[in-house]
Design an enzyme around this catalytic site. Sequence first.
Site, PDB file in Angstrom:
ATOM      1  N   HIS A   9       0.838  -1.205   0.000  1.00 31.42           N
ATOM      2  CA  HIS A   9       0.000   0.000   0.000  1.00 31.42           C
ATOM      3  C   HIS A   9       0.875   1.257   0.000  1.00 31.42           C
ATOM      4  O   HIS A   9       0.587   2.225  -0.694  1.00 31.42           O
ATOM      5  CB  HIS A   9      -0.925  -0.001   1.223  1.00 31.42           C
ATOM      6  CG  HIS A   9      -1.930  -1.103   1.186  1.00 31.42           C
ATOM      7  ND1 HIS A   9      -3.284  -0.883   1.175  1.00 31.42           N
ATOM      8  CD2 HIS A   9      -1.773  -2.449   1.121  1.00 31.42           C
ATOM      9  CE1 HIS A   9      -3.922  -2.045   1.109  1.00 31.42           C
ATOM     10  NE2 HIS A   9      -3.020  -3.017   1.089  1.00 31.42           N
ATOM     11  N   ASP A  35      -6.242   5.375   1.996  1.00 28.58           N
ATOM     12  CA  ASP A  35      -6.384   3.941   1.810  1.00 28.58           C
ATOM     13  C   ASP A  35      -7.794   3.487   2.205  1.00 28.58           C
ATOM     14  O   ASP A  35      -8.317   3.891   3.243  1.00 28.58           O
ATOM     15  CB  ASP A  35      -5.351   3.236   2.692  1.00 28.58           C
ATOM     16  CG  ASP A  35      -4.995   1.895   2.121  1.00 28.58           C
ATOM     17  OD1 ASP A  35      -3.875   1.750   1.618  1.00 28.58           O
ATOM     18  OD2 ASP A  35      -5.864   0.987   2.144  1.00 28.58           O
TER      19      ASP A  35
END
Length: 477
Positions: A20, A118
Amino acid sequence: MATKTQDLHILFFPYMAPGHILPMINMAKLFANRGVRTTILTTPANTSIVKPIISNSPIELALIPFPSAAAGLPEGCENLSSVPSTNLIPYFLRAVVMLSEPFDQILKELHPNITIIDGFFPWTIDITSKLGITQLVFYGTGFFPVCLIDSIEKYKPHETLPDETKSFLVPGIPHRIELLKTQVLDTSKTNKERQEFFNKVRDADKRSYGVVMNTFYELEPDYVEHYRTVIGRRAWHIGPVSLYSEDMIKSTTTTSTDRNHECLSWLDGKESGSVLYVCFGSLSTFRGEQILEIALGLEASNHAFILVVPKPVERDENMDWMPEGFEGRINIEGKKGFIIRGWAPQLLILNHKAVGGFMTHCGWNSTLEGVCAGLPMITWPLFADQFYNEKLVVDVLKIGVAVGMKEHVLKPEDRPLIHGMEIERAVNCVMGVGEEAEAMRKRARELGEMAKSAVMVDGSSYTELTRLISELSALHQ
Ligand code: UDP
């Protein structure tokens, strides 16, 4: 209020895991290259990943304290990949939720007008909405897996199957995709806490302004359209983000430690396209017996390889699972293999001319990086979206061969064993000679070229980014 691109200030907040953080840094770089002010928010221990990569860029860094000790984690454990045991993962998830108060405070201090956050931080939407900040979501996956997840959650075709061995067709999507019940990521089958988490993710998704995807149009055109028209969400495809920059590979997420890795000079001595690269991402752990079978399968295939040894599950930690004499045989006699224990410079390896194939767990980043490098793949999904990514690679793009993992199982000790013979078969299919293998390599090379074109000036992703920046600028005029 922003009146032009330069007045936009985007705060990027990636989940604390390599899969990520790395794409979000690249994404921040590409916005920064277009003159947008960008800040990456991360925790103190994760600066060791972020800082070397952003060192020569205008990207700003902001820190949010991570409550490891308060959540019951070892001090400094601030990344999912450093959680010492799967039993401690719930503690990590708890610590993440505890970030909400400092996050609120940081936004009040930094005043970004946009956040790209995110999808695994669903609690942020209440804070950004309250402060009037536009929130975009980043999932670190592609349109294809998201469309499959949406269809399966909507129609639940797997629930009416009589038993685990039966397969079903994913309804309402552009291709004929067949899945086994055991390959489904079924969030309703997890514990209550996780179900609630996924409900919050869905809710935050709906309330956000839209989704930014690390993908390119030509890779999954039908699914870009399906996502926009059938699922009905705003979305922008601006990837592959690892390719953005003038000197694509060298100045993206690779550092000087990566560039000096010994495996690269080892690759220099190998014939073009002769080496298979084997890596299962940053989070996967394997049973020791499985690591042994991988080594046996690779050795039997007789193709050269680089093996990034996956972490064994805790109870196997002090045992070396390589077959007896393995490293001696592959290193000295014939120099067939190179073993990496720890972090591999994946982008540099994949883009080395000696590499001709990639055995991957099908994490979205790895899948896309394999595509960009124009490589055929051996797919070995384990969990999350990986079984869906495998379908894209094998059934839709036809640039891969499945090793045969058919069960979505979180705990490595419960996963079925893939035998050396099956691994050898898959390696020979992808690395061997023959019309089929050659056709697969050709398709993979063509897709790699398309990926590179997408990020060039006037390419599909380049244009999409221009469109996104204009829209965001207009929103904040
Ligand atoms: N990666 C790397 N070296 C390693 C392992 C992983 O550079 O030894 C990088 C890889 O290039 C990719 C990311 O870490 O960008 C992993 O993301 P992915 O989505 O493939 O898998 P995850 O680790 O999230 O399961």
